[in-house]
Design an enzyme around this catalytic site. Sequence first.
Site, mmCIF file in Angstrom:
data_model
loop_
_atom_site.group_PDB
_atom_site.id
_atom_site.type_symbol
_atom_site.label_atom_id
_atom_site.label_comp_id
_atom_site.label_asym_id
_atom_site.label_seq_id
_atom_site.Cartn_x
_atom_site.Cartn_y
_atom_site.Cartn_z
ATOM 1 N N GLY A 196 7.589 7.617 -2.708
ATOM 2 C CA GLY A 196 8.454 7.373 -1.549
ATOM 3 C C GLY A 196 8.904 5.931 -1.356
ATOM 4 O O GLY A 196 9.257 5.227 -2.299
ATOM 5 N N TYR A 209 -0.515 11.527 14.624
ATOM 6 C CA TYR A 209 0.352 10.591 13.895
ATOM 7 C C TYR A 209 0.776 9.443 14.808
ATOM 8 O O TYR A 209 0.591 8.266 14.488
ATOM 9 C CB TYR A 209 1.570 11.346 13.347
ATOM 10 C CG TYR A 209 2.495 10.493 12.511
ATOM 11 C CD1 TYR A 209 2.034 9.869 11.352
ATOM 12 C CD2 TYR A 209 3.831 10.309 12.857
ATOM 13 C CE1 TYR A 209 2.878 9.082 10.571
ATOM 14 C CE2 TYR A 209 4.684 9.535 12.084
ATOM 15 C CZ TYR A 209 4.202 8.924 10.942
ATOM 16 O OH TYR A 209 5.036 8.155 10.170
ATOM 17 N N GLY A 252 7.258 3.262 -0.587
ATOM 18 C CA GLY A 252 6.424 2.236 -1.215
ATOM 19 C C GLY A 252 6.795 2.043 -2.675
ATOM 20 O O GLY A 252 6.931 0.906 -3.153
ATOM 21 N N THR A 280 0.866 -1.180 0.000
ATOM 22 C CA THR A 280 0.000 0.000 0.000
ATOM 23 C C THR A 280 0.909 1.238 0.000
ATOM 24 O O THR A 280 2.041 1.194 0.486
ATOM 25 C CB THR A 280 -0.938 0.021 1.222
ATOM 26 O OG1 THR A 280 -0.149 0.131 2.414
ATOM 27 C CG2 THR A 280 -1.811 -1.211 1.288
ATOM 28 N N GLY A 281 0.380 2.321 -0.566
ATOM 29 C CA GLY A 281 1.200 3.539 -0.639
ATOM 30 C C GLY A 281 2.377 3.350 -1.573
ATOM 31 O O GLY A 281 3.496 3.786 -1.288
ATOM 32 N N ALA A 282 2.126 2.695 -2.730
ATOM 33 C CA ALA A 282 3.224 2.380 -3.654
ATOM 34 C C ALA A 282 3.373 3.427 -4.756
ATOM 35 O O ALA A 282 4.119 3.223 -5.708
ATOM 36 C CB ALA A 282 3.002 0.996 -4.261
ATOM 37 N N SER A 283 2.688 4.559 -4.636
ATOM 38 C CA SER A 283 2.774 5.573 -5.692
ATOM 39 C C SER A 283 3.958 6.514 -5.497
ATOM 40 O O SER A 283 4.402 7.162 -6.444
ATOM 41 C CB SER A 283 1.473 6.383 -5.752
ATOM 42 O OG SER A 283 1.136 6.882 -4.468
HETATM 43 N N1 NAP Z 1 9.173 9.786 5.891
HETATM 44 C C1 NAP Z 1 9.567 9.442 7.113
HETATM 45 O O1 NAP Z 1 10.480 10.046 7.698
HETATM 46 C C2 NAP Z 1 8.932 8.271 7.808
HETATM 47 C C3 NAP Z 1 9.453 7.856 9.048
HETATM 48 C C4 NAP Z 1 8.890 6.760 9.684
HETATM 49 C C5 NAP Z 1 7.844 6.082 9.100
HETATM 50 N N2 NAP Z 1 7.342 6.518 7.898
HETATM 51 C C6 NAP Z 1 6.226 5.761 7.324
HETATM 52 O O2 NAP Z 1 6.654 5.256 6.069
HETATM 53 C C7 NAP Z 1 5.503 5.044 5.234
HETATM 54 C C8 NAP Z 1 5.785 5.576 3.838
HETATM 55 O O3 NAP Z 1 5.908 6.980 3.896
HETATM 56 P P1 NAP Z 1 6.824 7.838 2.902
HETATM 57 O O4 NAP Z 1 7.831 8.506 3.769
HETATM 58 O O5 NAP Z 1 7.268 7.019 1.752
HETATM 59 O O6 NAP Z 1 5.761 8.947 2.500
HETATM 60 P P2 NAP Z 1 5.115 9.376 1.082
HETATM 61 O O7 NAP Z 1 6.171 9.540 0.060
HETATM 62 O O8 NAP Z 1 4.245 10.534 1.406
HETATM 63 O O9 NAP Z 1 4.225 8.126 0.692
HETATM 64 C C9 NAP Z 1 3.005 7.840 1.339
HETATM 65 C C10 NAP Z 1 2.236 6.876 0.464
HETATM 66 O O10 NAP Z 1 0.986 6.593 1.113
HETATM 67 C C11 NAP Z 1 -0.068 6.780 0.164
HETATM 68 N N3 NAP Z 1 -1.279 7.207 0.839
HETATM 69 C C12 NAP Z 1 -1.461 8.283 1.653
HETATM 70 N N4 NAP Z 1 -2.739 8.377 2.037
HETATM 71 C C13 NAP Z 1 -3.395 7.325 1.471
HETATM 72 C C14 NAP Z 1 -4.735 6.870 1.494
HETATM 73 N N5 NAP Z 1 -5.692 7.519 2.177
HETATM 74 N N6 NAP Z 1 -5.042 5.762 0.801
HETATM 75 C C15 NAP Z 1 -4.105 5.089 0.085
HETATM 76 N N7 NAP Z 1 -2.818 5.466 0.030
HETATM 77 C C16 NAP Z 1 -2.467 6.570 0.720
HETATM 78 C C17 NAP Z 1 0.454 7.848 -0.791
HETATM 79 O O11 NAP Z 1 -0.150 7.743 -2.080
HETATM 80 P P3 NAP Z 1 -1.360 8.638 -2.628
HETATM 81 O O12 NAP Z 1 -1.126 10.030 -2.157
HETATM 82 O O13 NAP Z 1 -1.251 8.442 -4.101
HETATM 83 O O14 NAP Z 1 -2.589 8.008 -2.059
HETATM 84 C C18 NAP Z 1 1.925 7.458 -0.907
HETATM 85 O O15 NAP Z 1 2.102 6.477 -1.889
HETATM 86 C C19 NAP Z 1 4.326 5.710 5.964
HETATM 87 O O16 NAP Z 1 3.549 4.726 6.602
HETATM 88 C C20 NAP Z 1 5.005 6.582 7.006
HETATM 89 O O17 NAP Z 1 4.178 6.778 8.140
HETATM 90 C C21 NAP Z 1 7.870 7.576 7.239
#
Ligand code: NAP
Length: 305
Positions: A43, A184, A45, A38-41
């Site tokens: 970052g 969060y 994912g 999930t969230g593969a669009s």
């Molecule tokens: N970035 C950090 O520093 C960090 C640190 C610790 C943990 N994390 C965790 O790592 C994971 C990936 O985050 P990332 O950093 O790669 O962020 P990101 O680039 O913002 O990616 C988030 C992904 O989640 C999808 N998403 C968001 N809301 C959604 C919804 N309602 N339904 C379906 N898809 C949804 C987005 O796609 P769409 O917008 O296309 O839906 C996007 O593909 C998250 O769970 C985050 O909490 C991140």
Amino acid sequence: MAEMRMDERLALAAVGPPMEYDAKRIRKAVDGKVVLITGASYGQGEATAKLLAKHGAIVVLAARTRPKLDEVASEIILAGGRAHTYAVDMGDLKAVDKFAAAVVKDLGRVDVLVHNAGKSLRRSAFRSALRPQDMESMVGVNFLGPMRLTLALLPHMRKQGGAHIVNIATAGLLMPNAPRWGFYIATKDGFDKWIRSVAMESRNYGVTVTSLYAGHIKSRMVATGWVARMPGHTPEQAARTVAYAITRRPRTMAPRGLRELGVVSTVFEGPLELTLSLVDRRSGETKASDAAFTAAMGVAGKADV
Ligand SMILES: NC(=O)c1ccc[n+]([C@@H]2O[C@H](COP(=O)([O-])OP(=O)(O)OC[C@H]3O[C@@H](n4cnc5c(N)ncnc54)[C@H](OP(=O)(O)O)[C@@H]3O)[C@@H](O)[C@H]2O)c1
């Protein structure tokens, strides 16, 4: 892989979590397997999908942004991989049920499920009252949506004889509570507590669970303000930590030293909360939050509430 500054390289080598790259091992774990991310669009994912597809996985890409999903899938297919896309809002529970049913119908099974979709928010409780929709969408994507998806897929995973689930939690869950991150932390913690409980039941029928307490990832989620300047993994490096979780199936993964810090912070919880509260008095809201507050209240958005 994007170049890193030397200090970032050292910081990551020191704290982890492990991002060993063992191509043979990854291929053995995912070749011909259905891996739903999930969230593969964007970052982590997106990078994880590309990495696993390169090693033979049939990747199922889910997120809301259809054109971006198609772009990622095209790239994978052009490189010789296999990818399927499903546009779904994880906050819409009926849509999540339909999505799970469609994947089972189309592909027959899910061998690895990566709960990666997530939404982050740093905002004071005072200002959150103006945006109840953010509270609801966070509960949806970080908590109820992945719960619903797990429930829909578990019977199939059991019937097929096993599977592995990776929950992308956050290192923030192992650190002292922080002001303005309440939604969060609460939603990520709630889901992680739930899935750890499920893990104790599901291991009895072959479904194992890794909680990955991810450190800082330089993604779209943290692209502005002071957080953007923190050292962290690139999405490609973060993808390697996910691959490690899939190949080795540890119960949990976390940056080194954080659990110990968690114990210390529990002992000194009172003084720590007081210190963080004093620090918070001096720190402001994000520019976006200031602008929204100003617009909603019709007042000058002074960043001290
Ligand atoms: N970035 C950090 O520093 C960090 C640190 C610790 C943990 N994390 C965790 O790592 C994971 C990936 O985050 P990332 O950093 O790669 O962020 P990101 O680039 O913002 O990616 C988030 C992904 O989640 C999808 N998403 C968001 N809301 C959604 C919804 N309602 N339904 C379906 N898809 C949804 C987005 O796609 P769409 O917008 O296309 O839906 C996007 O593909 C998250 O769970 C985050 O909490 C991140």
